[in-house]
Design an enzyme around this catalytic site. Sequence first.
Site, PDB file in Angstrom:
ATOM      1  N   GLY A 157       0.814  -1.214   0.000  1.00  0.00           N
ATOM      2  CA  GLY A 157       0.000   0.000   0.000  1.00  0.00           C
ATOM      3  C   GLY A 157       0.846   1.263   0.000  1.00  0.00           C
ATOM      4  O   GLY A 157       1.954   1.317  -0.529  1.00  0.00           O
ATOM      5  N   SER A 158       0.330   2.301   0.650  1.00  0.00           N
ATOM      6  CA  SER A 158       0.968   3.617   0.612  1.00  0.00           C
ATOM      7  C   SER A 158       2.330   3.659   1.291  1.00  0.00           C
ATOM      8  O   SER A 158       3.114   4.572   1.041  1.00  0.00           O
ATOM      9  CB  SER A 158       0.047   4.659   1.256  1.00  0.00           C
ATOM     10  OG  SER A 158      -1.085   4.889   0.444  1.00  0.00           O
ATOM     11  N   THR A 159       2.626   2.684   2.147  1.00  0.00           N
ATOM     12  CA  THR A 159       3.940   2.689   2.787  1.00  0.00           C
ATOM     13  C   THR A 159       5.064   2.545   1.767  1.00  0.00           C
ATOM     14  O   THR A 159       6.195   2.973   2.011  1.00  0.00           O
ATOM     15  CB  THR A 159       4.058   1.554   3.817  1.00  0.00           C
ATOM     16  OG1 THR A 159       3.851   0.298   3.162  1.00  0.00           O
ATOM     17  CG2 THR A 159       3.026   1.710   4.930  1.00  0.00           C
TER      18      THR A 159
END
Length: 224
Positions: A157-159
Amino acid sequence: SMQRGRIVDRHGIVLAETVNGQRRYPHGPAAAHITGYQSARYGMTGVERADDLHLRGAAVSFDPESLQRFAQNLFNHRLVAGHDTVLTIDARLQAEAYRLLNGRRGAVVGICPRNGAVVVMASSPSFDPNALDVIMKRKPGEAAFLNRAVAGLYPPGSTFKALVAAVAAQHKLGGPLDCPAEGVAADAGAKPIRDHEYYEYERDGKRWRGQGTISIKEGLARSS
């Protein structure tokens, strides 16, 4: 009669020890996926299995303490004992992470940025290694023995944006960057990498126009 070594956290807090011939795990489910268990009936998992030779005092290294223990085990069977295994885990943070998971399916991992030491590795749901006979009767669908921190398959995801942005900055790709609706192919014939809006519009039967020309800062903010 061998006294198996303890498993302790970075501060010396006991995570696994032998009491009256029985292996005990004071932190129960909170650290179960790390310590694993050592059982005559069910075998070994986790650190109990990975560091078994060390915990049994059978592994020989050339540091003075290990050689002294090995010699003592060899010549005096009444004092046979294994080595302690010291982990980088912080038992207090581990317990708090497990409490915050509150039985939900997932994992929490905390890593020290200075040296890469794993300080927290919690997985939920978990099991109590002190009550294996009860746990083994659970329904397999609960997957309590699955360490989701290392064996679960989750999209980052956004990590992952921070890593992509760092690589772009390293290659001096600060912008302006062209982000067309049809995406960008990493190589000839490769499937294009598209922004998530493309697929959202496609599901609604609409055509997305793309981000246009943006900076790396805007790309990071928009997940482009």
